[in-house]
Design an enzyme around this catalytic site. Sequence first.
Site, PDB file in Angstrom:
ATOM      1  N   ARG A  21       0.813  -1.218   0.000  1.00  0.00           N
ATOM      2  CA  ARG A  21       0.000   0.000   0.000  1.00  0.00           C
ATOM      3  C   ARG A  21       0.853   1.277   0.000  1.00  0.00           C
ATOM      4  NH1 ARG A  21      -3.483  -2.402   4.936  1.00  0.00           N
ATOM      5  NH2 ARG A  21      -1.579  -3.645   5.078  1.00  0.00           N
ATOM      6  N   LYS A  28       8.720  -0.877   2.978  1.00  0.00           N
ATOM      7  CA  LYS A  28       7.981  -0.009   3.904  1.00  0.00           C
ATOM      8  C   LYS A  28       8.741   0.267   5.196  1.00  0.00           C
ATOM      9  CE  LYS A  28       4.336  -1.653   6.140  1.00  0.00           C
ATOM     10  NZ  LYS A  28       2.927  -2.048   6.335  1.00  0.00           N
ATOM     11  N   ASN A 178      -6.538  -4.076  17.378  1.00  0.00           N
ATOM     12  CA  ASN A 178      -5.321  -4.791  17.767  1.00  0.00           C
ATOM     13  C   ASN A 178      -4.141  -3.970  17.252  1.00  0.00           C
ATOM     14  OD1 ASN A 178      -3.227  -6.715  18.025  1.00  0.00           O
ATOM     15  ND2 ASN A 178      -3.742  -7.622  16.033  1.00  0.00           N
ATOM     16  N   ASN A 236       0.671   1.847   6.999  1.00  0.00           N
ATOM     17  CA  ASN A 236       0.464   0.983   5.830  1.00  0.00           C
ATOM     18  C   ASN A 236       0.556   1.762   4.524  1.00  0.00           C
ATOM     19  OD1 ASN A 236      -0.014  -1.399   7.347  1.00  0.00           O
ATOM     20  ND2 ASN A 236      -2.063  -0.630   7.807  1.00  0.00           N
ATOM     21  N   LYS A 359      32.326  24.780   0.686  1.00  0.00           N
ATOM     22  CA  LYS A 359      32.484  23.312   0.693  1.00  0.00           C
ATOM     23  C   LYS A 359      33.921  23.008   1.078  1.00  0.00           C
ATOM     24  CE  LYS A 359      34.284  21.008  -2.214  1.00  0.00           C
ATOM     25  NZ  LYS A 359      34.909  20.419  -3.410  1.00  0.00           N
ATOM     26  N   ASN A 385      38.825  39.269   5.527  1.00  0.00           N
ATOM     27  CA  ASN A 385      37.588  39.716   4.899  1.00  0.00           C
ATOM     28  C   ASN A 385      37.710  39.530   3.394  1.00  0.00           C
ATOM     29  OD1 ASN A 385      34.927  41.342   5.456  1.00  0.00           O
ATOM     30  ND2 ASN A 385      35.813  42.131   3.572  1.00  0.00           N
ATOM     31  N   TYR A 395      38.846  23.742  -9.328  1.00  0.00           N
ATOM     32  CA  TYR A 395      38.737  22.545 -10.169  1.00  0.00           C
ATOM     33  C   TYR A 395      39.219  22.876 -11.565  1.00  0.00           C
ATOM     34  CZ  TYR A 395      36.414  18.433 -12.215  1.00  0.00           C
ATOM     35  OH  TYR A 395      36.132  17.251 -12.855  1.00  0.00           O
TER      36      TYR A 395
HETATM   37  C1  UD1 Z   1      -1.761  -6.394  11.317  1.00  0.00           C
HETATM   38  C2  UD1 Z   1      -2.670  -7.286  12.141  1.00  0.00           C
HETATM   39  C3  UD1 Z   1      -3.880  -6.468  12.558  1.00  0.00           C
HETATM   40  C4  UD1 Z   1      -3.450  -5.246  13.339  1.00  0.00           C
HETATM   41  C5  UD1 Z   1      -2.430  -4.437  12.557  1.00  0.00           C
HETATM   42  C6  UD1 Z   1      -1.824  -3.378  13.464  1.00  0.00           C
HETATM   43  C7  UD1 Z   1      -2.421  -9.579  11.358  1.00  0.00           C
HETATM   44  C8  UD1 Z   1      -3.033 -10.669  10.552  1.00  0.00           C
HETATM   45  N1  UD1 Z   1      -3.080  -8.424  11.368  1.00  0.00           N
HETATM   46  O1  UD1 Z   1      -2.463  -6.034  10.151  1.00  0.00           O
HETATM   47  O2  UD1 Z   1      -4.731  -7.235  13.355  1.00  0.00           O
HETATM   48  O3  UD1 Z   1      -4.558  -4.425  13.636  1.00  0.00           O
HETATM   49  O4  UD1 Z   1      -1.346  -5.266  12.082  1.00  0.00           O
HETATM   50  O5  UD1 Z   1      -0.995  -2.487  12.781  1.00  0.00           O
HETATM   51  O6  UD1 Z   1      -1.417  -9.799  11.992  1.00  0.00           O
HETATM   52  N2  UD1 Z   1       4.803  -9.079   8.058  1.00  0.00           N
HETATM   53  C9  UD1 Z   1       5.737 -10.092   7.975  1.00  0.00           C
HETATM   54  N3  UD1 Z   1       5.452 -11.163   7.187  1.00  0.00           N
HETATM   55  C10 UD1 Z   1       4.292 -11.290   6.496  1.00  0.00           C
HETATM   56  C11 UD1 Z   1       3.336 -10.246   6.609  1.00  0.00           C
HETATM   57  C12 UD1 Z   1       3.625  -9.176   7.398  1.00  0.00           C
HETATM   58  O7  UD1 Z   1       6.800 -10.020   8.574  1.00  0.00           O
HETATM   59  O8  UD1 Z   1       4.118 -12.277   5.802  1.00  0.00           O
HETATM   60  C13 UD1 Z   1       5.127  -7.887   8.866  1.00  0.00           C
HETATM   61  C14 UD1 Z   1       5.053  -6.604   8.082  1.00  0.00           C
HETATM   62  O9  UD1 Z   1       6.325  -6.277   7.542  1.00  0.00           O
HETATM   63  C15 UD1 Z   1       4.584  -5.601   9.121  1.00  0.00           C
HETATM   64  C16 UD1 Z   1       3.790  -6.426  10.119  1.00  0.00           C
HETATM   65  O10 UD1 Z   1       4.165  -7.770   9.891  1.00  0.00           O
HETATM   66  O11 UD1 Z   1       5.665  -4.991   9.779  1.00  0.00           O
HETATM   67  C17 UD1 Z   1       2.276  -6.258   9.948  1.00  0.00           C
HETATM   68  O12 UD1 Z   1       1.925  -6.644   8.624  1.00  0.00           O
HETATM   69  P1  UD1 Z   1       0.804  -5.884   7.798  1.00  0.00           P
HETATM   70  O13 UD1 Z   1       0.651  -6.578   6.504  1.00  0.00           O
HETATM   71  O14 UD1 Z   1       1.056  -4.438   7.776  1.00  0.00           O
HETATM   72  O15 UD1 Z   1      -0.475  -6.216   8.705  1.00  0.00           O
HETATM   73  P2  UD1 Z   1      -1.784  -5.338   8.862  1.00  0.00           P
HETATM   74  O16 UD1 Z   1      -2.675  -5.595   7.716  1.00  0.00           O
HETATM   75  O17 UD1 Z   1      -1.457  -3.956   9.191  1.00  0.00           O
HETATM   76 CA    CA Z   2       0.389  -2.821   9.197  1.00  0.00          CA
END
Ligand code: UD1
Ligand code: CA
Length: 489
Positions: A21, A28, A178, A236, A359, A385, A395
């Site tokens: 996104r 990100k 969450n 996001n 520089k 001055n 250069y």
């Molecule tokens: C997630 C939570 C959601 C919560 C939100 C809070 C889940 C399923 N959902 O959603 O409940 O409200 O965060 O911000 O957990 N990541 C990995 N591997 C993956 C996917 C993601 O390491 O396969 C990491 C991403 O880099 C990121 C974090 O996990 O740092 C969250 O992933 P993201 O896809 O942003 O989850 P959300 O849809 O925001």
């Molecule tokens: Ca997220």
Amino acid sequence: MTDTRDAALAVVILAAGQGRRMHSALPKVLHEIGGLPLVGHVLGAAGALQPARTVVVVRHERERVAAVVTGLAPEAIVVDQDEVPGTGRAVQQALDALDGFDGDVLVLSADVPLLEPATLTALVRTHRDRTASVTLLSATVADPAGYGRVLRDASGDVERIVEHRDATDHEQAVAEINAGVYVFRLAPLAAHLAAVTRDNAQGEMYLTDVIALARRAGERVAAAPAPDAEAALGVNDRVQLAQAARALNDRIVRRWQLAGVTVQDPASTWIDHTAVLAEDVTLLPNTLVLRATEIARGATIGPDTSLSDCEVGEDAVVRRSDATLAVIGARANVGPFAYLRPGTRLGEHGKIGTFVETKNATIGDGSKVPHLSYIGDTEIGVNVNLGAGAITANYDDIDKHRTVIGDEVHSGSHNVFVAPVRIGDGAKTGAGAVIRKDVPPGALALSVAPQRNIEGWVENNRPGTGAATAAARARAAQEAVDGTQRQDG
Ligand code: UD1
Ligand code: CA
């Protein structure tokens, strides 16, 4: 030194996602707020808890992310996620790195950057006080869209989390979200992850499913509220990135205000989290204090100024200027409209004035480059001055060369110093001089040929032009005056 590590605490940071996104070539978690990548803020908060182990899960652009992580936290263990997507899979892949560890696992999302150590400490404490299997950080927000919702049973206990895309309209109306931050007891976490499926709208292994699995197994699930909704902000997209940057900046500006810095317009003042400011510094509107910039007591910066990795001395004044990797001495004066590039060192009481670019230049105490100049690869002594329009020609198309100017030198306006060249102490140069040879101490250097006036050149060579007409008129008037004077005399 005593070891204050929490032997029963491990941290897992989820940083494997692409961040679709964001629509960005940059992963990100490497986007910056406050001068630090998102994952850097999370590593910082985690580090403050002194966990026994820190594991960071990577996948998308793994080399770039891993390099940043190990640069910021060399002790962190970097683990790769396989092609199975989802936060649940990410945590599962971290389990091997927790081999031999027994205790609580704090799981953090690398895209939730505003949580402070105190909030995480409180979360761990709640988890331990309640002897919970899992304790999640929740927040009640004005716009819960996109987040997982915390669903509670009739008695108010957390029952499960439903992701936005899997939620019914009724569930989407829940404002408690969450935060993506949890403490799990390791053994039940590992057991429940083995039961998590990909049966959901996104076809991913959701970490959030562990909540319902724990609950169903009769384990205690706790929730601790974040101190404010803002702290739980997840990044996001670029709108949330700007929100997070703004919220962090508000926090940093407020901290410096309470420490004695006058910030005239907090909304247009941006201070990186690594900058250090002394008491009685004044920041005027539209000022950026970036990277490892340090500003000493009494200095005034701005308006419209950007300082990156700079050191500014006491009571210095920097107005409407841009400086990177520059040292500005105490009581020195910079701007308006100066451009200080890396390696600029301005001495005490020195001046780099209007439309001046520098520089790799040392400008000694009390020395001034006040107007319209370029000074590069140069060493200038004290109390010098330079006249308006001083240019160091450093250069020659092949190499850069140095200009060395001694103490107490005064140069005329519009000089070119063709490097390598040395100007001795106390020397002077004439207006318009092109200095190609060294000037001995105390000498006056002139390089411009004596002025020669060729009378009547315009009328002879540009007849009929406005210039010729004006010249003829002026000459006739002068001749009339001369004639009258002759008659009188
Ligand atoms: C997630 C939570 C959601 C919560 C939100 C809070 C889940 C399923 N959902 O959603 O409940 O409200 O965060 O911000 O957990 N990541 C990995 N591997 C993956 C996917 C993601 O390491 O396969 C990491 C991403 O880099 C990121 C974090 O996990 O740092 C969250 O992933 P993201 O896809 O942003 O989850 P959300 O849809 O925001
Ligand atoms: Ca997220």
